[in-house]
Design a protein around this motif. Structure first.
Motif, PDB file in Angstrom:
ATOM      1  N   PRO A  27      -1.112   9.255   1.831  1.00 43.27           N
ATOM      2  CA  PRO A  27      -0.517   7.752   0.464  1.00 43.27           C
ATOM      3  C   PRO A  27       0.331   8.987  -0.044  1.00 43.27           C
ATOM      4  O   PRO A  27      -0.255  10.297  -0.406  1.00 43.27           O
ATOM      5  CB  PRO A  27      -1.826   7.272  -0.062  1.00 43.27           C
ATOM      6  CG  PRO A  27      -2.975   8.285  -0.635  1.00 43.27           C
ATOM      7  CD  PRO A  27      -2.871   9.375   0.841  1.00 43.27           C
ATOM      8  N   LEU A  28       1.272   8.292   0.477  1.00 45.23           N
ATOM      9  CA  LEU A  28       2.676   9.344  -0.842  1.00 45.23           C
ATOM     10  C   LEU A  28       3.163   7.858  -1.973  1.00 45.23           C
ATOM     11  O   LEU A  28       4.074   8.148  -2.841  1.00 45.23           O
ATOM     12  CB  LEU A  28       3.470   9.844   0.368  1.00 45.23           C
ATOM     13  CG  LEU A  28       3.363  10.477   1.370  1.00 45.23           C
ATOM     14  CD1 LEU A  28       4.786  11.401   2.065  1.00 45.23           C
ATOM     15  CD2 LEU A  28       2.553  11.990   0.639  1.00 45.23           C
ATOM     16  N   GLY A  29       2.716   6.929  -1.542  1.00 43.74           N
ATOM     17  CA  GLY A  29       3.111   6.239  -2.716  1.00 43.74           C
ATOM     18  C   GLY A  29       2.395   5.432  -3.392  1.00 43.74           C
ATOM     19  O   GLY A  29       2.729   4.046  -3.763  1.00 43.74           O
ATOM     20  N   GLY A  70       0.482  -1.219   0.255  1.00 46.83           N
ATOM     21  CA  GLY A  70       0.127  -0.368   0.343  1.00 46.83           C
ATOM     22  C   GLY A  70       0.455   1.509   0.393  1.00 46.83           C
ATOM     23  O   GLY A  70       0.867   2.312   0.406  1.00 46.83           O
ATOM     24  N   GLY A  71       1.782   1.136  -0.398  1.00 50.22           N
ATOM     25  CA  GLY A  71       2.946   2.685  -0.638  1.00 50.22           C
ATOM     26  C   GLY A  71       3.162   2.776   1.217  1.00 50.22           C
ATOM     27  O   GLY A  71       3.376   2.301   2.086  1.00 50.22           O
ATOM     28  N   LEU A  72       3.527   4.193   0.742  1.00 51.25           N
ATOM     29  CA  LEU A  72       4.351   4.664   1.451  1.00 51.25           C
ATOM     30  C   LEU A  72       2.949   5.970   2.773  1.00 51.25           C
ATOM     31  O   LEU A  72       2.382   7.071   1.437  1.00 51.25           O
ATOM     32  CB  LEU A  72       5.817   6.387   1.593  1.00 51.25           C
ATOM     33  CG  LEU A  72       6.401   6.806   3.038  1.00 51.25           C
ATOM     34  CD1 LEU A  72       6.677   5.927   3.573  1.00 51.25           C
ATOM     35  CD2 LEU A  72       7.706   7.759   2.298  1.00 51.25           C
ATOM     36  N   TRP A  73       3.079   6.091   3.422  1.00 52.65           N
ATOM     37  CA  TRP A  73       2.038   6.979   4.606  1.00 52.65           C
ATOM     38  C   TRP A  73       2.341   7.685   5.006  1.00 52.65           C
ATOM     39  O   TRP A  73       2.981   7.907   5.367  1.00 52.65           O
ATOM     40  CB  TRP A  73       1.389   6.015   4.503  1.00 52.65           C
ATOM     41  CG  TRP A  73       0.010   5.375   4.009  1.00 52.65           C
ATOM     42  CD1 TRP A  73       0.677   4.101   3.607  1.00 52.65           C
ATOM     43  CD2 TRP A  73      -1.109   5.392   3.582  1.00 52.65           C
ATOM     44  NE1 TRP A  73      -0.381   3.776   2.559  1.00 52.65           N
ATOM     45  CE2 TRP A  73      -1.291   5.008   2.773  1.00 52.65           C
ATOM     46  CE3 TRP A  73      -1.926   6.924   4.138  1.00 52.65           C
ATOM     47  CZ2 TRP A  73      -2.998   4.411   2.348  1.00 52.65           C
ATOM     48  CZ3 TRP A  73      -3.520   6.711   3.230  1.00 52.65           C
ATOM     49  CH2 TRP A  73      -3.918   6.068   2.727  1.00 52.65           C
ATOM     50  N   ARG A  74       1.516   9.089   5.080  1.00 49.08           N
ATOM     51  CA  ARG A  74       2.427  10.267   6.343  1.00 49.08           C
ATOM     52  C   ARG A  74       0.830  10.615   6.677  1.00 49.08           C
ATOM     53  O   ARG A  74       0.334  10.735   6.675  1.00 49.08           O
ATOM     54  CB  ARG A  74       2.799  11.294   4.976  1.00 49.08           C
ATOM     55  CG  ARG A  74       3.556  12.640   6.544  1.00 49.08           C
ATOM     56  CD  ARG A  74       3.649  13.910   5.931  1.00 49.08           C
ATOM     57  NE  ARG A  74       1.947  14.386   4.004  1.00 49.08           N
ATOM     58  CZ  ARG A  74       2.192  15.321   3.144  1.00 49.08           C
ATOM     59  NH1 ARG A  74       3.479  16.361   3.182  1.00 49.08           N
ATOM     60  NH2 ARG A  74       0.919  16.145   3.109  1.00 49.08           N
ATOM     61  N   ALA A  75       1.443  10.796   8.400  1.00 48.50           N
ATOM     62  CA  ALA A  75       0.275  11.423   9.809  1.00 48.50           C
ATOM     63  C   ALA A  75       0.802  12.276  10.282  1.00 48.50           C
ATOM     64  O   ALA A  75       2.221  12.917  10.758  1.00 48.50           O
ATOM     65  CB  ALA A  75      -0.776  10.518   9.360  1.00 48.50           C
ATOM     66  N   VAL A  95      13.065   7.119  -4.023  1.00 45.80           N
ATOM     67  CA  VAL A  95      13.833   7.902  -3.569  1.00 45.80           C
ATOM     68  C   VAL A  95      13.247   9.436  -3.678  1.00 45.80           C
ATOM     69  O   VAL A  95      12.783   9.139  -4.908  1.00 45.80           O
ATOM     70  CB  VAL A  95      15.545   9.159  -3.660  1.00 45.80           C
ATOM     71  CG1 VAL A  95      15.833  10.307  -2.157  1.00 45.80           C
ATOM     72  CG2 VAL A  95      16.470   7.885  -2.849  1.00 45.80           C
ATOM     73  N   THR A  96      12.260   9.762  -2.736  1.00 47.07           N
ATOM     74  CA  THR A  96      11.522  10.620  -3.684  1.00 47.07           C
ATOM     75  C   THR A  96      11.119  12.485  -2.755  1.00 47.07           C
ATOM     76  O   THR A  96      11.359  12.517  -2.015  1.00 47.07           O
ATOM     77  CB  THR A  96       9.337  10.721  -3.248  1.00 47.07           C
ATOM     78  OG1 THR A  96       8.835  11.852  -4.048  1.00 47.07           O
ATOM     79  CG2 THR A  96       9.213  10.645  -2.063  1.00 47.07           C
ATOM     80  N   ARG A  97      11.476  13.154  -3.522  1.00 47.90           N
ATOM     81  CA  ARG A  97      12.457  14.553  -3.345  1.00 47.90           C
ATOM     82  C   ARG A  97      10.877  16.304  -3.685  1.00 47.90           C
ATOM     83  O   ARG A  97      10.689  16.423  -2.849  1.00 47.90           O
ATOM     84  CB  ARG A  97      12.847  15.558  -4.185  1.00 47.90           C
ATOM     85  CG  ARG A  97      14.514  14.375  -4.045  1.00 47.90           C
ATOM     86  CD  ARG A  97      15.047  14.692  -4.565  1.00 47.90           C
ATOM     87  NE  ARG A  97      16.550  13.418  -4.939  1.00 47.90           N
ATOM     88  CZ  ARG A  97      17.172  13.373  -4.342  1.00 47.90           C
ATOM     89  NH1 ARG A  97      16.968  13.337  -3.540  1.00 47.90           N
ATOM     90  NH2 ARG A  97      17.432  11.875  -4.883  1.00 47.90           N
ATOM     91  N   ASP A  98       9.349  15.202  -4.078  1.00 45.47           N
ATOM     92  CA  ASP A  98       8.706  15.765  -3.539  1.00 45.47           C
ATOM     93  C   ASP A  98       7.027  15.510  -3.016  1.00 45.47           C
ATOM     94  O   ASP A  98       6.079  15.498  -3.792  1.00 45.47           O
ATOM     95  CB  ASP A  98       7.715  16.186  -5.241  1.00 45.47           C
ATOM     96  CG  ASP A  98       7.456  15.391  -6.098  1.00 45.47           C
ATOM     97  OD1 ASP A  98       8.197  14.034  -5.078  1.00 45.47           O
ATOM     98  OD2 ASP A  98       7.587  15.274  -7.221  1.00 45.47           O
ATOM     99  N   LEU A  99       7.370  14.553  -2.259  1.00 45.96           N
ATOM    100  CA  LEU A  99       6.342  13.847  -1.543  1.00 45.96           C
ATOM    101  C   LEU A  99       5.672  12.883  -2.177  1.00 45.96           C
ATOM    102  O   LEU A  99       4.573  12.873  -1.819  1.00 45.96           O
ATOM    103  CB  LEU A  99       4.955  14.731  -0.806  1.00 45.96           C
ATOM    104  CG  LEU A  99       6.100  15.536   0.205  1.00 45.96           C
ATOM    105  CD1 LEU A  99       5.448  16.747   1.101  1.00 45.96           C
ATOM    106  CD2 LEU A  99       6.497  14.819   1.249  1.00 45.96           C
TER     107      LEU A  99
END
Length: 882
Positions: A148-150, A134-139, A185-189
């Motif tokens: 979701p960021l991924g 389910g990818g990467l998440w932020r909270a 790697v991501t540089r833009d969330l």
């Protein structure tokens, strides 16, 4: 799937007795049960069931992905995923979101699935968490505002590191890792994901860390096949753009790296154990010195440490199949055996505050406060259902403890489980569930939406049970709908006779579950056993009889008919004498009745052998023609055309042969239907019910649609739907295809997005002296007979034309900005009047329905200084409706 032993506590779980000795559970109201409400029930299993079921599921998955001996399906899927990720990156670089909003995220909103890791961002107030698929998440740190960021990232996230942006005001730089060696790697969330250089050949990650030095060095321990499969330490000092190998272990093995999280050693010290030998580096991993030899026979290791000691190191080593825990109180100079670990899934973490606190995880989490001499269970996995807010879900997939950046006596723990992620601020005690709302990482095998009420959905999940939800309107990004878990475990192949939920059948690895009741359902008890002596899949299909809702069929080496006698009691009988264990296969892997002619049925066995019946499945004829290289087919998906009983499609493993084959003559002959479809595994197939005859597929690679008009498969994920496994698909009404994903919940795809138009690119108009604008008049639908595009403020008295394309762009061109992506097509012409106005009718043909096209007006601009400029308007995005 991780099924556990449970002694049923009827009083605690509040079971409801039904008539005729049946036992069921009254469905929980929406949303799902909160603390103190009735929880789900669980099948009774013996103490060894967990290990057996885990192994059985792995064998089942390998069986589904069957290929020729020289074909690596994982490598193929990695290529598929990388291509999809590259496509998303290209879309992410466009200046506007130009795709039609065809997708809606359903949920579950509250039943989170498997998580792997959690880390605190550089600002100290942001949580980044990684999930299985389910990818990467932020909270925030309390689990509020999950984002979701991924969704554009392939492969899931098993570890994540967060660095501050390179320049002030830039987003955090996020580096993700998978156990299989993928580093991104991501540089833009999360809009665009990069692949660092310098890590080719790395196929396993065994520890990651961020050094607290001026360069913000990223370290990763990876196994490299080109170096004898031995672990190596790689470092990056340019924010994850490139990695350089710093050190190579002298022996092969599944080693592990640990780096201090606080204190003076956090900038330079690296500890690594491999083949039972402890190593230490004092220069950031460039060189290592050998320390204690713990167990030279060990073939795998997990290493954790506590900075509260010298540091104190904890090494879990696998030797002769058993995991043993050792402790060093002198920074690796010597180790003492502590105890043998049971129920250990390579999740191990020690406190940065107390050298005596160490936690390990398997089905359940166990914590020690005396250096590992004894461990106490945090809670039994069964306790989760009575108090999901405060009790850990089963299956501990990751353990992390992060120091407080200000207070050296504080730290935050994260428990990643098959039911979400938890936080503890008490040295691992009293974990709090952060996954109660908005973390959309459910893993579904099957969904069934009621034909009586399309908003009513039941779903079978991996380890989050049999669920039920009432579709809620979407209010923006994120899952909209909470689901109630009616019974825990793993469920698939949901089926009913008439599409309603009056009687729904599904399977669990060991029994058949029956739900009775559309609006107030009961789960009937006793659960129904599989036929004695049957050969069948780990999660075998069942198919409801379309002529009798009290009858269903179990798919094994034979077809067994179950008939409801009374209450919760059913009779069993062979429905057919046909033996399906032929041609190298063992059992029926998919079966379907023709919706327009229930006497006609189709089946496929696990070796791709195809069968047809014209008398409701009593007798069968094996098809003479089978899909090419049929020994590698292993079909497991089937769908019959809704109005033509002679048309049927079968899907399965497509790595060594066609992933989809189709018959138009009742199964007498079959042809591959793979143009536009990558080599992948097709899990689910469903025909649309809009009269188009289009076919939709849920695959390992993503969601696809086969267009009858072109005979081509097309990727329908756009940049809205996530990159993950699409396990199931069903037609809901005439306009929605509902997909169940294995990692990002349930998603709805609009077969015909609402007709309409909108302008875009209005800030990039024309060229020197020309600012033409376009809009539209009317509704772009077939029923409306067409619509008109109009030009305003064009170049007076000049001719022009409309151009169109299937995608938008933003490219400088002849003094203006081209807002169309090649190939650009020529559209209708127009003549501007003296006021710079013109209108042109755009006719709509039936093949255009459901399409989205992008238009731009073009005219020569004589006011351009060199006379070569063109007057280019803004863009017009048009979605055509029926």
């Amino acid at each position: 799937m991780r099924t556990r032993t449970l002694a049923l506590a009827l009083a605690t779980l509040g079971l409801v007795l039904a008539g005729c000795g049946a036992r069921g559970v009254t469905s929980a109201p929406f949303p799902a049960p909160t603390q103190g409400e009735t929880g789900p029930i669980e099948h009774r299993l013996d103490d060894g069931a967990e290990a057996r079921q885990k192994d059985a599921r792995k064998r089942w998955m390998a069986h589904m992905h069957r290929t020729a001996s020289d074909v690596d399906w994982k490598a193929i899927e990695r290529e598929n995923g990388m291509r999809e990720q590259a496509r998303r990156n290209a879309l992410g670089r466009l200046p506007q979101n130009f795709l039609v909003q065809a997708w809606t995220e359903v949920g579950s909103k509250n039943q989170a699935g498997r998580m792997h890791c959690g880390t605190i961002g550089p600002d100290g107030s942001t949580l980044y968490a990684g999930s299985s698929l389910g990818g990467l998440w932020r909270a925030d740190l309390n689990g509020a505002g999950w984002t979701p960021l991924g969704d554009n990232l392939y492969g899931g996230v098993h570890e994540v590191l967060a660095l501050p942006g390179e320049l002030a005001g830039e987003p955090d730089v996020l580096v993700t890792f998978t156990d299989g060696g993928l580093v991104r790697v991501t540089r833009d969330l999360g809009q665009i994901w990069e692949t660092p250089s310098g890590l080719s050949g790395v196929h396993g990650i065994r520890g990651v860390a961020l050094l607290q030095d001026l360069a913000r060095t990223i370290l990763v321990c990876g196994q490299n096949a080109t170096w004898g499969n031995s672990p190596a330490v790689y470092g990056s000092t340019d924010y994850g753009r490139t990695f350089v190998k710093r050190w190579q272990a002298p022996q092969s093995g599944n080693g592990w790296m640990w780096v201090p999280r606080r204190g003076s050693g956090a900038a330079t010290s690296v500890y690594l154990v491999n083949r039972g030998r402890q190593y230490v580096s004092g220069d950031g991993g460039w060189s290592f010195a050998p320390l204690a030899s713990i167990d030279p026979l060990s073939d795998a290791a997990v290493l954790a440490g506590s900075e509260a000691g010298a540091p104190t190191l904890y090494a879990a080593l696998r030797s002769s199949g058993a995991w043993k825990l050792y402790r060093s109180d002198d920074a690796g100079g010597g180790f003492a055996f502590v105890q043998t670990l049971s129920d250990f899934w390579e999740a191990l973490c020690a406190s940065s505050v107390s050298s005596q606190v160490v936690v390990y995880g398997g089905v359940e989490a166990r914590r020690s406060a005396n250096g590992g001499s004894s461990f106490a269970l945090l809670n039994s996995w069964t306790a989760y259902y009575g108090d999901p807010l405060h009790k850990l879900h089963a299956d501990i997939m990751g353990l992390h403890a992060w120091p407080d950046p200000v207070d050296p006596l504080k730290e935050t723990w994260y428990y990643s489980t098959d039911g979400g992620i938890y936080r503890s601020d008490a040295l691992g005690l009293s974990p709090l569930n952060l996954s109660m709302s908005g973390l959309g990482v459910s893993q579904y095998y099957s969904t069934l939406s009621s034909s009586a009420n399309n908003a009513l959905i039941v779903a079978g999940s991996q380890d989050q049970g049999y669920q039920r939800g009432l579709l809620q309107p979407s209010s923006g990004p994120g899952p909209s709908t909470p689901f109630a878990q009616l019974i825990s475990g793993d469920y698939g192949h949901l089926t009913s006779s008439d599409g309603t939920h009056q009687l729904v059948y599904s399977t669990y690895p060991g029994f058949i579950l029956v739900q009775e009741g559309e609006t107030n359902p009961n789960l009937l008890y006793p659960w129904l056993d599989f036929p004695a002596g049957s050969q069948h899949a780990w999660l075998p299909p069942v198919v409801a009889d379309p002529l009798d809702k009290k009858v269903f069929y179990f798919c094994g080496d034979r077809l067994t008919r179950y008939t409801r006698v009374s209450g919760a009691y059913w009779s069993q009988a062979l429905h057919s004498t046909q033996v399906f264990a032929v041609g190298g296969g063992s059992y029926v892997s998919a079966m379907a009745f023709a919706p327009s002619d229930p006497q006609r049925a189709y089946a496929v066995n696990d070796a791709g052998r195809l069968f047809g019946s014209t008398n409701h499945g009593v007798s069968w004829t094996q098809s003479a023609g089978v899909g090419p290289s049929q020994q590698y087919f292993y079909g497991n998906a089937i769908s019959v055309h809704p109005t033509n009983p002679l048309e049927v499609a079968v899907g399965g493993s497509g790595y060594s042969t066609a992933a989809v084959i189709r018959s138009s003559d009742g199964g007498q002959s079959w042809s591959p239907e793979v143009s536009g479809l990558p080599p992948t595994l097709v899990y689910g197939l469903a025909y649309a019910r809009d009269g188009s005859g289009d076919l939709y597929a849920g695959t390992e690679t993503g969601a696809y649609a086969w267009r009858r008009s072109s005979g081509q498969w097309e990727n329908i994920m756009g940049n809205e739907a996530p990159i993950t496994i699409y396990w199931s698909v069903e037609a809901v009404g005439s306009d929605v295809m509902r997909f169940g994903t294995y990692g990002r919940g349930i998603w709805d795809f609009r077969v015909h997005p609402p007709a309409g138009w909108t302008t875009y690119g209005t800030g990039k108009l024309g060229s020197h002296g020309a600012v033409p604008q376009i809009g539209a008049l009317g509704t772009p639908s077939l029923a409306a007979g067409g619509f008109s595009a109009e030009v305003v403020f064009g170049v007076p008295s000049k001719p022009g034309l409309f151009m169109y394309a299937a995608a938008s762009a933003s490219t400088p061109f002849k003094g203006g900005t081209l807002l169309l992506a090649p190939p650009v097509q020529r559209g209708p012409g127009f003549q501007l009047d003296v006021f710079g106005y013109a209108a042109a009718a755009i006719a709509i043909q039936p093949p255009m329905v459901g399409q989205t096209l992008f238009y731009q007006a073009w005219m020569r601009d004589p006011q351009h200084p060199d006379g070569t400029g063109v007057g280019l308007s803004n863009g017009l995005q048009v979605t055509y409706g029926p």
